[in-house]
Design an enzyme around this catalytic site. Structure first.
Site, PDB file in Angstrom:
ATOM      1  CB  THR A 218      -5.609  16.439  -3.224  1.00 21.42           C
ATOM      2  OG1 THR A 218      -4.770  16.581  -2.079  1.00 21.42           O
ATOM      3  CG2 THR A 218      -4.986  15.444  -4.184  1.00 21.42           C
TER       4      THR A 218
ATOM      5  CB  SER B 147      -4.821  12.462   4.428  1.00 17.69           C
ATOM      6  OG  SER B 147      -5.856  11.933   3.624  1.00 17.69           O
TER       7      SER B 147
ATOM      8  CG  HIS C 143      -1.189  11.467  -5.516  1.00 17.73           C
ATOM      9  ND1 HIS C 143      -2.271  12.289  -5.370  1.00 17.73           N
ATOM     10  CD2 HIS C 143      -1.320  10.545  -4.530  1.00 17.73           C
ATOM     11  CE1 HIS C 143      -3.030  11.876  -4.360  1.00 17.73           C
ATOM     12  NE2 HIS C 143      -2.465  10.816  -3.820  1.00 17.73           N
TER      13      HIS C 143
ATOM     14  CE1 TYR D 146      -7.470  13.148  -2.609  1.00  9.80           C
ATOM     15  CE2 TYR D 146      -7.573  11.882  -0.580  1.00  9.80           C
ATOM     16  CZ  TYR D 146      -6.952  12.182  -1.781  1.00  9.80           C
ATOM     17  OH  TYR D 146      -5.815  11.518  -2.141  1.00  9.80           O
TER      18      TYR D 146
ATOM     19  CD  GLN E 185      -5.740  15.537   1.061  1.00  7.17           C
ATOM     20  OE1 GLN E 185      -5.772  14.673   1.938  1.00  7.17           O
ATOM     21  NE2 GLN E 185      -6.486  15.454  -0.038  1.00  7.17           N
TER      22      GLN E 185
ATOM     23  NE  ARG F 109       0.018   6.352  -3.027  1.00  5.85           N
ATOM     24  CZ  ARG F 109       0.154   5.204  -2.393  1.00  5.85           C
ATOM     25  NH1 ARG F 109       1.281   4.546  -2.464  1.00  5.85           N
ATOM     26  NH2 ARG F 109      -0.836   4.698  -1.673  1.00  5.85           N
TER      27      ARG F 109
ATOM     28  CE1 TYR G  20      -3.149   3.029   0.519  1.00  4.39           C
ATOM     29  CE2 TYR G  20      -2.110   3.319   2.666  1.00  4.39           C
ATOM     30  CZ  TYR G  20      -2.949   3.783   1.663  1.00  4.39           C
ATOM     31  OH  TYR G  20      -3.558   5.000   1.787  1.00  4.39           O
TER      32      TYR G  20
HETATM   33  C1  LIG Z   1       0.315   5.584   1.496  1.00  6.54           C
HETATM   34  C2  LIG Z   1       0.031   6.901   0.836  1.00  6.54           C
HETATM   35  C3  LIG Z   1      -1.187   7.528   1.046  1.00  6.54           C
HETATM   36  C4  LIG Z   1      -1.445   8.774   0.456  1.00  6.54           C
HETATM   37  N1  LIG Z   1      -2.628   9.419   0.708  1.00  6.54           N
HETATM   38  C5  LIG Z   1      -2.834  10.664   0.216  1.00  6.54           C
HETATM   39  C6  LIG Z   1      -4.003  11.403   0.569  1.00  6.54           C
HETATM   40  O1  LIG Z   1      -4.842  10.951   1.336  1.00  6.54           O
HETATM   41  N2  LIG Z   1      -4.138  12.644   0.049  1.00  6.54           N
HETATM   42  C7  LIG Z   1      -3.212  13.213  -0.809  1.00  6.54           C
HETATM   43  O2  LIG Z   1      -3.382  14.353  -1.252  1.00  6.54           O
HETATM   44  N3  LIG Z   1      -2.095  12.530  -1.146  1.00  6.54           N
HETATM   45  C8  LIG Z   1      -1.873  11.290  -0.643  1.00  6.54           C
HETATM   46  N4  LIG Z   1      -0.728  10.611  -0.955  1.00  6.54           N
HETATM   47  C9  LIG Z   1       0.283  11.266  -1.796  1.00  6.54           C
HETATM   48  C10 LIG Z   1       1.264  12.056  -0.908  1.00  6.54           C
HETATM   49  O3  LIG Z   1       0.640  13.128  -0.277  1.00  6.54           O
HETATM   50  C11 LIG Z   1       2.439  12.593  -1.723  1.00  6.54           C
HETATM   51  O4  LIG Z   1       1.961  13.303  -2.839  1.00  6.54           O
HETATM   52  C12 LIG Z   1       3.372  11.471  -2.186  1.00  6.54           C
HETATM   53  O5  LIG Z   1       3.447  10.458  -1.223  1.00  6.54           O
HETATM   54  C13 LIG Z   1       4.761  12.044  -2.428  1.00  6.54           C
HETATM   55  O6  LIG Z   1       5.619  11.077  -2.946  1.00  6.54           O
HETATM   56  P1  LIG Z   1       6.615  10.173  -2.059  1.00  6.54           P
HETATM   57  O7  LIG Z   1       5.757   9.192  -1.343  1.00  6.54           O
HETATM   58  O8  LIG Z   1       7.459   9.527  -3.091  1.00  6.54           O
HETATM   59  O9  LIG Z   1       7.335  11.092  -1.123  1.00  6.54           O
HETATM   60  C14 LIG Z   1      -0.463   9.366  -0.389  1.00  6.54           C
HETATM   61  C15 LIG Z   1       0.760   8.712  -0.592  1.00  6.54           C
HETATM   62  C16 LIG Z   1       1.017   7.502   0.023  1.00  6.54           C
HETATM   63  C17 LIG Z   1       2.350   6.865  -0.191  1.00  6.54           C
END
Ligand SMILES: Cc1cc2nc3c(=O)[nH]c(=O)nc-3n(C[C@H](O)[C@H](O)[C@H](O)COP(=O)(O)O)c2cc1C
Length: 381
Positions: free
Chosen positions: A159, A110, A280, A133, A131, A283, A28
Protein backbone atom coordinates in the site's frame (compact mmCIF):
# COMPACT_ATOMS: atom_id res chain seq x y z
CA UNK A 1 -27.99 -13.20 15.86
CA UNK A 2 -29.81 -10.87 13.40
CA UNK A 3 -31.14 -12.63 10.33
CA UNK A 4 -28.69 -11.50 7.70
CA UNK A 5 -30.59 -13.61 5.19
CA UNK A 6 -33.17 -10.82 5.36
CA UNK A 7 -30.56 -8.31 4.26
CA UNK A 8 -31.27 -7.76 0.57
CA UNK A 9 -28.50 -5.28 -0.16
CA UNK A 10 -25.33 -4.02 1.47
CA UNK A 11 -27.26 -1.00 2.80
CA UNK A 12 -29.34 -3.50 4.83
CA UNK A 13 -26.15 -5.06 6.24
CA UNK A 14 -24.94 -1.58 7.13
CA UNK A 15 -28.16 -0.83 8.98
CA UNK A 16 -27.92 -4.10 10.95
CA UNK A 17 -24.26 -3.34 11.71
CA UNK A 18 -25.17 0.06 13.14
CA UNK A 19 -27.51 -1.63 15.62
CA UNK A 20 -25.07 -4.36 16.66
CA UNK A 21 -21.72 -2.63 17.30
CA UNK A 22 -20.81 0.50 19.31
CA UNK A 23 -20.96 3.82 17.54
CA UNK A 24 -17.16 4.35 17.63
CA UNK A 25 -16.60 0.97 15.92
CA UNK A 26 -19.26 1.73 13.30
CA UNK A 27 -17.69 5.14 12.65
CA UNK A 28 -14.30 3.42 12.25
CA UNK A 29 -15.71 1.54 9.25
CA UNK A 30 -17.86 4.27 7.77
CA UNK A 31 -15.75 7.40 7.99
CA UNK A 32 -13.71 8.80 5.10
CA UNK A 33 -11.30 11.56 6.10
CA UNK A 34 -11.34 15.32 6.62
CA UNK A 35 -14.66 16.53 5.11
CA UNK A 36 -15.42 13.12 3.49
CA UNK A 37 -15.33 14.67 0.00
CA UNK A 38 -13.39 11.84 -1.67
CA UNK A 39 -15.72 9.25 -0.14
CA UNK A 40 -18.82 11.10 -1.38
CA UNK A 41 -17.09 11.60 -4.73
CA UNK A 42 -16.67 7.83 -5.07
CA UNK A 43 -20.43 7.39 -4.77
CA UNK A 44 -21.21 10.16 -7.24
CA UNK A 45 -18.65 8.95 -9.76
CA UNK A 46 -19.87 5.34 -9.61
CA UNK A 47 -23.48 6.46 -10.02
CA UNK A 48 -22.53 8.35 -13.16
CA UNK A 49 -21.34 5.17 -14.91
CA UNK A 50 -24.08 3.78 -17.14
CA UNK A 51 -24.13 0.48 -18.98
CA UNK A 52 -26.07 -0.33 -22.11
CA UNK A 53 -27.78 -3.63 -23.00
CA UNK A 54 -27.50 -5.41 -26.35
CA UNK A 55 -30.79 -7.31 -26.53
CA UNK A 56 -30.22 -8.64 -30.03
CA UNK A 57 -26.92 -10.32 -29.11
CA UNK A 58 -27.11 -14.07 -28.43
CA UNK A 59 -27.95 -14.65 -24.77
CA UNK A 60 -25.79 -16.85 -22.54
CA UNK A 61 -26.01 -17.23 -18.77
CA UNK A 62 -23.31 -15.04 -17.17
CA UNK A 63 -20.18 -16.86 -16.00
CA UNK A 64 -18.28 -14.94 -13.33
CA UNK A 65 -14.96 -16.77 -13.10
CA UNK A 66 -11.85 -14.68 -13.52
CA UNK A 67 -8.16 -15.52 -13.85
CA UNK A 68 -5.67 -13.46 -11.88
CA UNK A 69 -1.94 -14.21 -11.88
CA UNK A 70 -2.57 -17.67 -13.31
CA UNK A 71 -5.16 -18.74 -10.73
CA UNK A 72 -8.81 -19.20 -11.57
CA UNK A 73 -11.20 -17.49 -9.11
CA UNK A 74 -14.95 -18.09 -9.12
CA UNK A 75 -15.87 -14.41 -8.86
CA UNK A 76 -14.34 -11.19 -10.21
CA UNK A 77 -14.22 -9.56 -6.78
CA UNK A 78 -12.43 -10.03 -3.48
CA UNK A 79 -12.03 -8.73 0.06
CA UNK A 80 -9.80 -5.66 0.47
CA UNK A 81 -7.25 -5.40 3.32
CA UNK A 82 -8.91 -4.21 6.53
CA UNK A 83 -6.78 -3.21 9.51
CA UNK A 84 -7.80 -3.31 13.17
CA UNK A 85 -10.51 -5.75 12.11
CA UNK A 86 -10.94 -7.20 15.60
CA UNK A 87 -12.31 -3.88 16.79
CA UNK A 88 -15.40 -4.45 14.66
CA UNK A 89 -15.87 -8.01 15.89
CA UNK A 90 -13.40 -10.52 17.33
CA UNK A 91 -12.04 -12.82 14.61
CA UNK A 92 -13.53 -10.65 11.83
CA UNK A 93 -10.58 -11.47 9.57
CA UNK A 94 -11.00 -15.21 10.17
CA UNK A 95 -14.57 -14.83 8.92
CA UNK A 96 -13.41 -12.93 5.84
CA UNK A 97 -10.79 -15.61 5.18
CA UNK A 98 -13.48 -18.30 5.44
CA UNK A 99 -15.76 -16.43 3.06
CA UNK A 100 -12.90 -16.20 0.55
CA UNK A 101 -12.17 -19.91 0.86
CA UNK A 102 -15.84 -20.87 0.39
CA UNK A 103 -16.42 -18.58 -2.58
CA UNK A 104 -12.95 -19.05 -4.11
CA UNK A 105 -12.16 -15.34 -4.15
CA UNK A 106 -9.06 -13.41 -3.03
CA UNK A 107 -8.80 -12.26 0.58
CA UNK A 108 -6.12 -9.66 1.27
CA UNK A 109 -4.91 -9.78 4.87
CA UNK A 110 -3.78 -6.40 6.22
CA UNK A 111 -0.42 -6.08 7.99
CA UNK A 112 -2.36 -4.49 10.83
CA UNK A 113 -5.24 -6.97 10.92
CA UNK A 114 -5.75 -8.61 14.27
CA UNK A 115 -5.04 -12.18 13.14
CA UNK A 116 -1.65 -13.46 11.98
CA UNK A 117 -0.77 -14.44 8.45
CA UNK A 118 -0.39 -18.03 9.64
CA UNK A 119 -3.94 -18.08 11.02
CA UNK A 120 -5.28 -16.41 7.89
CA UNK A 121 -3.63 -19.04 5.69
CA UNK A 122 -5.21 -21.82 7.74
CA UNK A 123 -8.63 -20.36 6.87
CA UNK A 124 -8.19 -18.86 3.39
CA UNK A 125 -5.83 -21.46 1.88
CA UNK A 126 -4.43 -20.35 -1.46
CA UNK A 127 -6.94 -17.50 -1.65
CA UNK A 128 -4.76 -15.57 0.81
CA UNK A 129 -2.99 -12.44 -0.40
CA UNK A 130 -0.92 -10.34 1.99
CA UNK A 131 -0.98 -6.54 2.23
CA UNK A 132 2.22 -4.89 3.38
CA UNK A 133 2.53 -1.57 5.11
CA UNK A 134 6.18 -1.02 4.41
CA UNK A 135 8.18 -1.41 7.62
CA UNK A 136 11.00 1.08 8.17
CA UNK A 137 12.92 -1.81 9.71
CA UNK A 138 13.99 -3.88 6.68
CA UNK A 139 14.77 -6.94 8.80
CA UNK A 140 11.14 -7.02 9.91
CA UNK A 141 10.06 -6.52 6.33
CA UNK A 142 12.16 -9.46 5.14
CA UNK A 143 10.78 -11.63 7.92
CA UNK A 144 7.19 -10.74 6.98
CA UNK A 145 7.97 -11.63 3.36
CA UNK A 146 9.48 -14.96 4.47
CA UNK A 147 6.41 -15.71 6.58
CA UNK A 148 4.10 -14.90 3.68
CA UNK A 149 6.11 -17.18 1.42
CA UNK A 150 6.24 -20.00 3.94
CA UNK A 151 2.42 -20.14 4.23
CA UNK A 152 2.19 -20.35 0.44
CA UNK A 153 1.02 -16.78 -0.18
CA UNK A 154 2.02 -15.74 -3.70
CA UNK A 155 0.50 -12.27 -3.96
CA UNK A 156 1.94 -9.34 -2.03
CA UNK A 157 0.01 -6.06 -2.07
CA UNK A 158 2.02 -3.05 -0.97
CA UNK A 159 0.00 0.00 0.00
CA UNK A 160 1.53 3.29 -1.12
CA UNK A 161 -1.19 5.79 -0.29
CA UNK A 162 -0.51 6.26 3.42
CA UNK A 163 2.56 8.51 3.62
CA UNK A 164 0.72 9.98 6.59
CA UNK A 165 -2.45 8.52 8.10
CA UNK A 166 -5.73 10.14 7.03
CA UNK A 167 -7.35 12.56 9.46
CA UNK A 168 -10.65 11.08 10.62
CA UNK A 169 -12.62 13.58 12.61
CA UNK A 170 -15.10 11.26 14.34
CA UNK A 171 -12.27 8.90 15.30
CA UNK A 172 -10.29 11.77 16.80
CA UNK A 173 -13.34 12.92 18.79
CA UNK A 174 -14.22 9.46 20.04
CA UNK A 175 -10.63 8.72 21.11
CA UNK A 176 -10.32 5.91 18.57
CA UNK A 177 -6.63 6.19 18.00
CA UNK A 178 -3.74 3.77 18.39
CA UNK A 179 -3.62 3.31 21.33
CA UNK A 180 -7.39 3.67 21.85
CA UNK A 181 -8.46 6.09 24.55
CA UNK A 182 -11.14 4.73 26.83
CA UNK A 183 -13.54 7.59 27.37
CA UNK A 184 -16.87 7.82 29.23
CA UNK A 185 -18.55 8.01 25.81
CA UNK A 186 -16.87 4.83 24.50
CA UNK A 187 -17.78 2.98 27.72
CA UNK A 188 -21.38 4.18 27.37
CA UNK A 189 -21.50 3.17 23.68
CA UNK A 190 -20.07 -0.29 24.53
CA UNK A 191 -22.65 -0.79 27.29
CA UNK A 192 -25.38 -0.21 24.74
CA UNK A 193 -24.06 -3.12 22.66
CA UNK A 194 -23.79 -5.95 25.21
CA UNK A 195 -23.25 -8.73 22.62
CA UNK A 196 -20.27 -6.89 21.16
CA UNK A 197 -18.94 -6.14 24.65
CA UNK A 198 -19.28 -9.76 25.72
CA UNK A 199 -17.57 -11.04 22.55
CA UNK A 200 -14.75 -8.52 22.98
CA UNK A 201 -14.23 -9.29 26.65
CA UNK A 202 -14.27 -13.04 25.91
CA UNK A 203 -11.63 -12.77 23.17
CA UNK A 204 -9.57 -10.04 24.82
CA UNK A 205 -8.58 -6.70 23.32
CA UNK A 206 -7.51 -6.92 19.66
CA UNK A 207 -3.74 -7.29 19.08
CA UNK A 208 -1.73 -6.62 15.93
CA UNK A 209 -1.08 -10.34 15.58
CA UNK A 210 1.31 -10.09 12.61
CA UNK A 211 3.57 -7.77 14.53
CA UNK A 212 3.65 -9.17 18.04
CA UNK A 213 6.59 -11.52 17.22
CA UNK A 214 8.74 -8.41 16.70
CA UNK A 215 7.71 -6.70 19.89
CA UNK A 216 9.74 -7.06 23.06
CA UNK A 217 6.89 -8.56 24.93
CA UNK A 218 4.20 -10.64 23.22
CA UNK A 219 1.71 -8.87 25.39
CA UNK A 220 3.05 -5.39 24.73
CA UNK A 221 0.53 -2.78 25.76
CA UNK A 222 -1.36 -1.05 22.96
CA UNK A 223 0.42 2.20 23.84
CA UNK A 224 3.85 0.61 23.31
CA UNK A 225 2.58 -1.17 20.20
CA UNK A 226 1.57 2.21 18.82
CA UNK A 227 5.03 3.62 19.43
CA UNK A 228 6.57 0.51 17.87
CA UNK A 229 4.39 0.90 14.77
CA UNK A 230 5.33 4.56 14.44
CA UNK A 231 9.06 3.96 14.69
CA UNK A 232 9.63 0.51 13.15
CA UNK A 233 6.69 -0.18 10.91
CA UNK A 234 5.69 2.90 9.00
CA UNK A 235 7.77 4.07 6.12
CA UNK A 236 6.94 6.21 3.14
CA UNK A 237 7.03 4.21 -0.08
CA UNK A 238 8.53 5.62 -3.24
CA UNK A 239 9.89 4.02 -6.39
CA UNK A 240 13.26 3.21 -4.81
CA UNK A 241 11.44 1.41 -1.99
CA UNK A 242 9.40 -0.57 -4.48
CA UNK A 243 12.53 -1.50 -6.44
CA UNK A 244 14.05 -2.87 -3.24
CA UNK A 245 10.86 -4.83 -2.59
CA UNK A 246 10.85 -6.15 -6.15
CA UNK A 247 14.35 -7.52 -5.59
CA UNK A 248 13.33 -9.29 -2.40
CA UNK A 249 9.89 -10.66 -3.31
CA UNK A 250 9.80 -13.37 -5.94
CA UNK A 251 6.00 -13.76 -5.98
CA UNK A 252 3.53 -11.41 -7.62
CA UNK A 253 3.99 -7.81 -6.50
CA UNK A 254 0.90 -5.60 -6.54
CA UNK A 255 0.88 -1.88 -5.73
CA UNK A 256 -2.28 -0.55 -4.07
CA UNK A 257 -3.26 3.12 -4.08
CA UNK A 258 -2.36 4.10 -7.66
CA UNK A 259 -4.38 7.02 -9.05
CA UNK A 260 -2.36 8.26 -12.03
CA UNK A 261 -1.03 6.92 -15.32
CA UNK A 262 2.32 8.44 -14.25
CA UNK A 263 2.60 6.15 -11.20
CA UNK A 264 1.11 3.16 -13.02
CA UNK A 265 3.75 3.36 -15.73
CA UNK A 266 6.56 3.93 -13.22
CA UNK A 267 5.72 0.79 -11.25
CA UNK A 268 5.18 -1.22 -14.41
CA UNK A 269 8.67 -0.29 -15.57
CA UNK A 270 10.28 -1.72 -12.43
CA UNK A 271 8.55 -5.07 -12.98
CA UNK A 272 5.49 -4.89 -10.74
CA UNK A 273 2.84 -7.48 -11.70
CA UNK A 274 -0.37 -5.69 -10.74
CA UNK A 275 -1.88 -2.48 -9.42
CA UNK A 276 -4.96 -1.63 -7.40
CA UNK A 277 -6.37 1.69 -8.53
CA UNK A 278 -7.75 3.03 -5.26
CA UNK A 279 -8.30 6.11 -3.15
CA UNK A 280 -8.48 3.90 -0.05
CA UNK A 281 -12.26 4.24 0.02
CA UNK A 282 -11.82 7.99 0.50
CA UNK A 283 -10.02 7.43 3.81
CA UNK A 284 -6.64 9.02 3.02
CA UNK A 285 -6.61 11.94 0.60
CA UNK A 286 -9.76 14.00 0.62
CA UNK A 287 -8.87 15.76 -2.63
CA UNK A 288 -8.27 12.47 -4.46
CA UNK A 289 -10.13 11.66 -7.67
CA UNK A 290 -12.37 8.63 -7.72
CA UNK A 291 -10.94 5.48 -9.35
CA UNK A 292 -13.84 5.89 -11.79
CA UNK A 293 -12.13 9.03 -13.08
CA UNK A 294 -8.61 7.59 -12.89
CA UNK A 295 -9.12 4.10 -14.36
CA UNK A 296 -9.59 4.78 -18.09
CA UNK A 297 -6.28 6.70 -18.40
CA UNK A 298 -4.44 4.11 -16.36
CA UNK A 299 -5.82 1.15 -18.30
CA UNK A 300 -4.81 2.86 -21.55
CA UNK A 301 -1.35 3.78 -20.24
CA UNK A 302 -0.36 0.30 -19.06
CA UNK A 303 -1.94 -1.33 -22.13
CA UNK A 304 -2.08 -4.83 -20.62
CA UNK A 305 1.45 -4.66 -19.16
CA UNK A 306 0.19 -5.20 -15.59
CA UNK A 307 -3.00 -6.60 -14.07
CA UNK A 308 -5.26 -3.66 -13.22
CA UNK A 309 -7.57 -4.06 -10.22
CA UNK A 310 -9.61 -1.47 -8.36
CA UNK A 311 -11.40 -0.66 -5.11
CA UNK A 312 -13.22 2.24 -3.41
CA UNK A 313 -16.90 2.84 -2.92
CA UNK A 314 -18.29 -0.56 -3.94
CA UNK A 315 -21.75 -0.89 -2.39
CA UNK A 316 -23.32 -3.43 -4.75
CA UNK A 317 -22.74 -5.89 -7.56
CA UNK A 318 -23.78 -3.05 -9.86
CA UNK A 319 -20.72 -1.09 -8.70
CA UNK A 320 -18.54 -4.15 -9.35
CA UNK A 321 -19.91 -4.25 -12.91
CA UNK A 322 -19.24 -0.52 -13.36
CA UNK A 323 -15.57 -0.91 -12.44
CA UNK A 324 -15.19 -3.99 -14.64
CA UNK A 325 -16.76 -2.08 -17.53
CA UNK A 326 -14.19 0.68 -17.02
CA UNK A 327 -11.42 -1.86 -17.60
CA UNK A 328 -10.57 -3.33 -14.19
CA UNK A 329 -9.81 -7.06 -14.17
CA UNK A 330 -10.99 -7.51 -10.57
CA UNK A 331 -12.68 -5.38 -7.94
CA UNK A 332 -12.24 -5.34 -4.17
CA UNK A 333 -14.70 -4.27 -1.48
CA UNK A 334 -13.78 -3.21 2.03
CA UNK A 335 -16.58 -1.68 4.07
CA UNK A 336 -19.26 -4.02 2.69
CA UNK A 337 -17.47 -7.04 4.16
CA UNK A 338 -16.90 -5.22 7.46
CA UNK A 339 -20.60 -4.33 7.69
CA UNK A 340 -21.37 -7.98 6.96
CA UNK A 341 -19.34 -9.25 9.91
CA UNK A 342 -20.67 -6.52 12.19
CA UNK A 343 -24.22 -7.38 11.13
CA UNK A 344 -24.02 -11.13 11.60
CA UNK A 345 -20.55 -12.64 12.00
CA UNK A 346 -19.63 -15.36 9.53
CA UNK A 347 -23.11 -15.44 8.00
CA UNK A 348 -22.94 -11.68 7.45
CA UNK A 349 -19.55 -11.86 5.73
CA UNK A 350 -20.83 -14.68 3.49
CA UNK A 351 -24.01 -12.71 2.84
CA UNK A 352 -22.00 -9.77 1.51
CA UNK A 353 -20.32 -12.03 -1.05
CA UNK A 354 -23.67 -13.59 -1.99
CA UNK A 355 -25.30 -10.20 -2.50
CA UNK A 356 -22.46 -8.92 -4.67
CA UNK A 357 -22.64 -12.10 -6.74
CA UNK A 358 -26.45 -12.06 -7.07
CA UNK A 359 -26.53 -8.42 -8.12
CA UNK A 360 -23.67 -8.81 -10.58
CA UNK A 361 -25.20 -11.91 -12.19
CA UNK A 362 -28.61 -10.31 -12.42
CA UNK A 363 -27.22 -7.15 -14.00
CA UNK A 364 -25.06 -9.03 -16.51
CA UNK A 365 -28.03 -11.15 -17.46
CA UNK A 366 -30.07 -7.97 -18.09
CA UNK A 367 -27.30 -6.59 -20.29
CA UNK A 368 -26.90 -9.83 -22.30
CA UNK A 369 -23.32 -9.94 -21.04
CA UNK A 370 -21.88 -13.39 -20.51
CA UNK A 371 -18.51 -12.67 -18.84
CA UNK A 372 -16.82 -10.00 -16.69
CA UNK A 373 -14.28 -9.45 -19.46
CA UNK A 374 -17.09 -8.53 -21.89
CA UNK A 375 -18.56 -5.80 -19.67
CA UNK A 376 -16.40 -3.02 -21.19
CA UNK A 377 -18.38 -3.39 -24.42
CA UNK A 378 -21.48 -2.29 -22.48
CA UNK A 379 -20.06 0.99 -21.20
CA UNK A 380 -22.27 3.89 -22.27
CA UNK A 381 -20.05 6.52 -23.87
C1 LIG B 1 -12.05 -0.26 8.39
C2 LIG B 1 -11.06 -0.19 7.27
C3 LIG B 1 -9.74 -0.54 7.49
C4 LIG B 1 -8.82 -0.50 6.44
N1 LIG B 1 -7.52 -0.91 6.64
C5 LIG B 1 -6.66 -0.96 5.60
C6 LIG B 1 -5.35 -1.50 5.76
O1 LIG B 1 -4.97 -1.94 6.84
N2 LIG B 1 -4.55 -1.53 4.68
C7 LIG B 1 -4.93 -1.05 3.43
O2 LIG B 1 -4.16 -1.11 2.47
N3 LIG B 1 -6.17 -0.55 3.26
C8 LIG B 1 -7.05 -0.51 4.29
N4 LIG B 1 -8.32 -0.03 4.11
C9 LIG B 1 -8.73 0.38 2.76
C10 LIG B 1 -9.32 -0.82 2.01
O3 LIG B 1 -8.36 -1.79 1.75
C11 LIG B 1 -9.94 -0.39 0.68
O4 LIG B 1 -9.01 0.36 -0.06
C12 LIG B 1 -11.22 0.42 0.88
O5 LIG B 1 -11.93 -0.04 2.00
C13 LIG B 1 -12.10 0.30 -0.36
O6 LIG B 1 -13.23 1.10 -0.25
P1 LIG B 1 -14.66 0.59 0.28
O7 LIG B 1 -14.52 0.41 1.75
O8 LIG B 1 -15.55 1.73 -0.06
O9 LIG B 1 -14.97 -0.69 -0.43
C14 LIG B 1 -9.24 -0.05 5.15
C15 LIG B 1 -10.58 0.31 4.95
C16 LIG B 1 -11.49 0.23 5.99
C17 LIG B 1 -12.91 0.59 5.72
Amino acid sequence: MPAVENAHCIADLKQLARRRIPEFAFDYIEEGCNANIAMQGNRRALDSVQLQPYYTDAYAKPQLHTKLFGKQYDLPFGIAPLGLSGLVWPQASVMHAETAQKTNTPFVLSTVATISIETAAAHAGDNLWFQLYPPADREICLDLLARAKSVGCENLVVTVDVPNPGRRIKAIKSGLSVPPKITPTSIWQSCQRPLWSLATVTHGLPQFANLTPYMDSKTMAMKDAAEFIRTKLRDVVDLAWLEWLREHWQGNLIVKGILTAHDAKAVMEIGVDGIVVSNHGGRQLDVAPSPVQALPNIVAAVDGGVTVMVDSGVESGIDVARYLALGAQAVFAGRGFMYGVAAGGQAGSDRCATLLQLELEQLMSQLHCSSPQALSKHLWR
